[in-house]
Structures are given as structure tokens and as C-alpha cells.
Design an enzyme around this catalytic site. Structure first.
Site, PDB file in Angstrom:
ATOM      1  N   ASP A   9      -3.324   3.867   3.069  1.00  0.00           N
ATOM      2  CA  ASP A   9      -3.465   2.596   3.596  1.00  0.00           C
ATOM      3  C   ASP A   9      -2.268   2.699   4.434  1.00  0.00           C
ATOM      4  O   ASP A   9      -1.318   3.046   4.155  1.00  0.00           O
ATOM      5  CB  ASP A   9      -3.769   1.176   2.688  1.00  0.00           C
ATOM      6  CG  ASP A   9      -3.529   0.091   3.607  1.00  0.00           C
ATOM      7  OD1 ASP A   9      -4.315   0.164   4.803  1.00  0.00           O
ATOM      8  OD2 ASP A   9      -2.939  -0.869   3.479  1.00  0.00           O
ATOM      9  N   LEU A  10      -2.103   1.746   5.558  1.00  0.00           N
ATOM     10  CA  LEU A  10      -0.895   1.560   6.448  1.00  0.00           C
ATOM     11  C   LEU A  10      -0.228   0.379   6.088  1.00  0.00           C
ATOM     12  O   LEU A  10       0.916   0.252   5.488  1.00  0.00           O
ATOM     13  CB  LEU A  10      -1.328   1.881   7.834  1.00  0.00           C
ATOM     14  CG  LEU A  10      -0.201   1.694   8.917  1.00  0.00           C
ATOM     15  CD1 LEU A  10       0.755   2.879   8.603  1.00  0.00           C
ATOM     16  CD2 LEU A  10      -0.830   1.685  10.424  1.00  0.00           C
ATOM     17  N   ASP A  11      -0.838  -0.669   6.579  1.00  0.00           N
ATOM     18  CA  ASP A  11      -0.295  -2.037   6.483  1.00  0.00           C
ATOM     19  C   ASP A  11       0.049  -2.234   4.986  1.00  0.00           C
ATOM     20  O   ASP A  11      -0.785  -2.468   4.378  1.00  0.00           O
ATOM     21  CB  ASP A  11      -0.956  -3.204   7.155  1.00  0.00           C
ATOM     22  CG  ASP A  11      -1.181  -2.776   8.659  1.00  0.00           C
ATOM     23  OD1 ASP A  11       0.059  -2.481   9.478  1.00  0.00           O
ATOM     24  OD2 ASP A  11      -2.236  -2.984   9.417  1.00  0.00           O
ATOM     25  N   THR A  17       3.690  -4.642   8.071  1.00  0.00           N
ATOM     26  CA  THR A  17       3.219  -5.322   9.438  1.00  0.00           C
ATOM     27  C   THR A  17       2.865  -6.805   9.215  1.00  0.00           C
ATOM     28  O   THR A  17       2.502  -7.305  10.164  1.00  0.00           O
ATOM     29  CB  THR A  17       2.337  -4.416  10.247  1.00  0.00           C
ATOM     30  OG1 THR A  17       1.251  -4.005   9.477  1.00  0.00           O
ATOM     31  CG2 THR A  17       3.088  -3.240  10.862  1.00  0.00           C
ATOM     32  N   LYS A  45      -5.080  -9.840   4.619  1.00  0.00           N
ATOM     33  CA  LYS A  45      -4.612  -8.414   4.321  1.00  0.00           C
ATOM     34  C   LYS A  45      -5.731  -7.482   4.196  1.00  0.00           C
ATOM     35  O   LYS A  45      -6.797  -7.757   3.239  1.00  0.00           O
ATOM     36  CB  LYS A  45      -3.746  -8.715   3.248  1.00  0.00           C
ATOM     37  CG  LYS A  45      -2.455  -9.117   3.575  1.00  0.00           C
ATOM     38  CD  LYS A  45      -1.271  -8.947   2.342  1.00  0.00           C
ATOM     39  CE  LYS A  45       0.228  -9.247   2.678  1.00  0.00           C
ATOM     40  NZ  LYS A  45       1.068  -9.196   1.681  1.00  0.00           N
ATOM     41  N   SER A 114      -7.149   3.214   7.556  1.00  0.00           N
ATOM     42  CA  SER A 114      -6.467   1.838   7.523  1.00  0.00           C
ATOM     43  C   SER A 114      -7.436   1.096   8.473  1.00  0.00           C
ATOM     44  O   SER A 114      -8.409   1.648   9.240  1.00  0.00           O
ATOM     45  CB  SER A 114      -5.115   1.999   8.684  1.00  0.00           C
ATOM     46  OG  SER A 114      -5.051   0.721   9.031  1.00  0.00           O
ATOM     47  N   ALA A 115      -7.849  -0.039   8.358  1.00  0.00           N
ATOM     48  CA  ALA A 115      -8.378  -0.973   9.097  1.00  0.00           C
ATOM     49  C   ALA A 115      -8.083  -1.286  10.589  1.00  0.00           C
ATOM     50  O   ALA A 115      -8.715  -1.739  11.239  1.00  0.00           O
ATOM     51  CB  ALA A 115      -8.668  -2.383   8.297  1.00  0.00           C
ATOM     52  N   LYS A 145     -13.320  -2.269   5.152  1.00  0.00           N
ATOM     53  CA  LYS A 145     -13.192  -2.479   3.893  1.00  0.00           C
ATOM     54  C   LYS A 145     -13.588  -4.010   3.410  1.00  0.00           C
ATOM     55  O   LYS A 145     -13.463  -4.982   4.153  1.00  0.00           O
ATOM     56  CB  LYS A 145     -11.745  -2.330   3.504  1.00  0.00           C
ATOM     57  CG  LYS A 145     -11.087  -0.927   3.962  1.00  0.00           C
ATOM     58  CD  LYS A 145      -9.560  -1.125   3.764  1.00  0.00           C
ATOM     59  CE  LYS A 145      -9.119   0.115   4.295  1.00  0.00           C
ATOM     60  NZ  LYS A 145      -7.502   0.066   4.377  1.00  0.00           N
ATOM     61  N   GLU A 169      -3.039   1.904  -1.958  1.00  0.00           N
ATOM     62  CA  GLU A 169      -3.715   0.554  -1.143  1.00  0.00           C
ATOM     63  C   GLU A 169      -3.017  -0.791  -1.633  1.00  0.00           C
ATOM     64  O   GLU A 169      -2.598  -0.718  -2.876  1.00  0.00           O
ATOM     65  CB  GLU A 169      -5.250   0.194  -1.391  1.00  0.00           C
ATOM     66  CG  GLU A 169      -6.095   0.295  -0.530  1.00  0.00           C
ATOM     67  CD  GLU A 169      -6.154  -0.499   0.598  1.00  0.00           C
ATOM     68  OE1 GLU A 169      -5.477  -1.379   0.698  1.00  0.00           O
ATOM     69  OE2 GLU A 169      -6.693  -0.068   1.714  1.00  0.00           O
TER      70      GLU A 169
HETATM   71  C1  BG6 Z   1      -5.187  -4.192   8.127  1.00  0.00           C
HETATM   72  C2  BG6 Z   1      -4.230  -5.295   8.118  1.00  0.00           C
HETATM   73  O1  BG6 Z   1      -4.377  -2.801   7.930  1.00  0.00           O
HETATM   74  O2  BG6 Z   1      -5.410  -3.983   9.675  1.00  0.00           O
HETATM   75  C3  BG6 Z   1      -5.083  -6.366   8.509  1.00  0.00           C
HETATM   76  O3  BG6 Z   1      -4.133  -5.322   6.700  1.00  0.00           O
HETATM   77  C4  BG6 Z   1      -5.371  -6.500  10.056  1.00  0.00           C
HETATM   78  O4  BG6 Z   1      -4.130  -7.657   8.039  1.00  0.00           O
HETATM   79  C5  BG6 Z   1      -6.144  -5.291  10.242  1.00  0.00           C
HETATM   80  O5  BG6 Z   1      -6.211  -7.515  10.482  1.00  0.00           O
HETATM   81  C6  BG6 Z   1      -6.649  -5.162  11.538  1.00  0.00           C
HETATM   82  O6  BG6 Z   1      -5.410  -4.692  12.196  1.00  0.00           O
HETATM   83  P1  BG6 Z   1      -5.309  -4.542  13.968  1.00  0.00           P
HETATM   84  O7  BG6 Z   1      -4.154  -3.872  13.967  1.00  0.00           O
HETATM   85  O8  BG6 Z   1      -6.604  -3.739  14.419  1.00  0.00           O
HETATM   86  O9  BG6 Z   1      -5.388  -5.843  14.589  1.00  0.00           O
HETATM   87 MG    MG Z   2      -2.743  -2.749   3.518  1.00  0.00          MG
END
Ligand code: BG6
Ligand code: MG
Length: 223
Positions: A9-11, A17, A45, A114-115, A145, A169
Site C-alpha cells: 500500500d502507498l499512503d 500523505t 484511510k 494503492s487506492a 478496498k 497495509e
Molecule cells: C488511499 C488513502 O491510499 O487513497 C485514502 O488512504 C485516499 O485516504 C485514497 O482517499 C484515494 O486517494 P486519491 O489520491 O486518489 O484521492
Molecule cells: Mg494506506
């Protein structure tokens, strides 16, 4: 030893972020006239951008037209990107570079799952984009997710079976997605919150040196 691959996962795992998402969402809540706290931010999140807006509007008890929602999704992201463009390698979370180095040394491939639709940009900002064998982000999935889709596409990119994949994650929805994909889930963050994970660490710095080799032996026993 068995072949394994890793999906990150990224964030909240590679970079923090969440604080920038918070500032951008809080600005929107201020504009709409209600309070949005850091505790509220926890609910966002791992959740997609569209779903995040729905949760935010529920908190403020506000109903909006589709047109207005689209407008706010764009303005929130524009605001968020102002922070992202200021990011650099110093924002990589402690332990992330070391873990990637360990995987490289062991010849274990890794991809991103990542989402975020901003994931490629964020990886470029912090100088990690070229290290990943593949990127699965919010643009590549139709189901967010806790649906396992993002990680199952990640397994395809790794040319591995789900059972051979290890997911790192920080979000409840992400751990659930990894478990539903029949992957090994590693929760990074509060162990009580992420109690459904197969393994838990407060941060990547706490991962023991032999952890990855232990997972290689463990997956060999299962298969
Ligand atoms: C996820 C974050 O990685 O990405 C979420 O944990 C965020 O908080 C989601 O809403 C979507 O991110 P983005 O950058 O497409 O707005
Ligand atoms: Mg995350």
C-alpha cells in the site's frame, strides 16, 4: 525456499500523505460549515476519493447534487496536489527504503497496490517510481478496498499466486482486502486496529531482519 512477492500500500506505508488529505478535506468541511477532526480523517484511510467525500458529507449531514459533488472532488484534489508537488524523498517513511533494499537483495519482486489515483505522481515525487515492478492504483480498479481486486491484479503483475503474495497495509479496509485475496497480510500501525492482519508492526522499522526469509519458508510449507 519458495518464491514470494510483495504488494505495498502507498499512503501510510511508504509515505504519510494522510496529513495532506486531512488538510484538503478539512478545508472543504470549513467551506461547507462543519467541523472535521483528525479522528474523522481516520475513517478515510484506505478509502477511495469518491467514498471519502460521501463519508465527509455524512459527518456534516449534508446532501449535495451530483454536479456539486464532482466540483468538490476536483477542487479537493487540486488542493491536495499543491502539497504533493512539494513532496520529496525526505518524506519516505522510516524503514521503507531499507525494506525495499532487503527485497532487492533477496531478489523478491514488489508492486504497488494503492487506492490512490495520484499514486504514480507521489512515487515520482519521492523518487521511488522506478523501483516498483508494477503499479496498481485507483485508476486500474473498478472496486475499492476492502474488495480484493487491487491486490489480485498486483499478484498478476508479479506473476504469482495470491498465496505467494505478502501485503503491507496500514488501513483496516486494506488488511481485509488482502485477507479476502488469500494473501499474507502485514498490518503497519496500531495492532488493535489492524488485529485481522496475519502479522503486526507499529512501523516498518520494527520488522526483524529475518522476517522476509521467514515468510519464504512459511509459504513453502503451505504450498
Ligand atoms: C488511499 C488513502 O491510499 O487513497 C485514502 O488512504 C485516499 O485516504 C485514497 O482517499 C484515494 O486517494 P486519491 O489520491 O486518489 O484521492
Ligand atoms: Mg494506506
Amino acid at each position: 525456499m519458495n518464491k514470494i512477492g510483495v504488494i505495498f500500500d502507498l499512503d501510510g506505508v511508504i509515505v504519510d500523505t494522510a496529513k495532506y488529505h486531512f488538510l484538503a478535506w478539512k478545508d472543504l468541511a470549513d467551506h461547507l460549515g462543519f467541523e472535521f477532526t483528525e479522528a474523522h480523517n481516520e475513517l478515510l484511510k484506505g478509502v477511495s476519493r469518491v467514498r471519502s467525500l460521501e463519508i465527509l458529507l455524512d459527518i456534516g449531514n449534508i446532501e449535495l447534487s451530483e454536479e456539486k459533488k464532482q466540483e468538490y472532488l476536483v477542487s479537493k484534489n487540486d488542493h491536495y496536489l499543491e502539497y504533493i508537488y512539494k513532496m520529496g524523498p525526505e518524506e519516505i517513511l522510516p524503514g521503507a527504503n531499507e525494506l525495499l533494499n532487503t527485497l532487492d537483495a533477496l531478489g523478491i519482486p514488489y508492486v504497488l497496490g494503492s487506492a490512490s489515483k495520484n499514486a504514480p505522481l507521489i512515487l515520482k515525487q519521492v523518487g521511488l517510481f522506478n523501483r516498483f515492478a508494477g503499479i496498481v492504483d485507483g485508476n486500474s480498479v473498478s472496486k475499492a478496498k476492502p474488495d480484493p481486486e487491487v491486490f489480485l491484479i498486483g499478484a498478476q503483475k508479479l506473476h504469482l499466486l495470491p498465496e505467494q503474495c505478502v501485503v503491507f497495509e496500514d488501513a483496516i479496509a486494506g488488511v481485509e482486502a488482502a485477507n479476502r485475496a488469500h494473501m499474507i497480510s502485514v498490518g503497519i500501525g496500531d495492532a488493535k486496529t489492524l488485529h485481522e492482519a496475519d502479522f503486526n508492526f507499529n512501523s516498518l522499522t520494527e520488522i526483524p531482519d529475518n522476517f522476509i526469509e521467514m515468510l519464504m519458508r512459511k509459504t513453502a510449507e503451505i504450498q
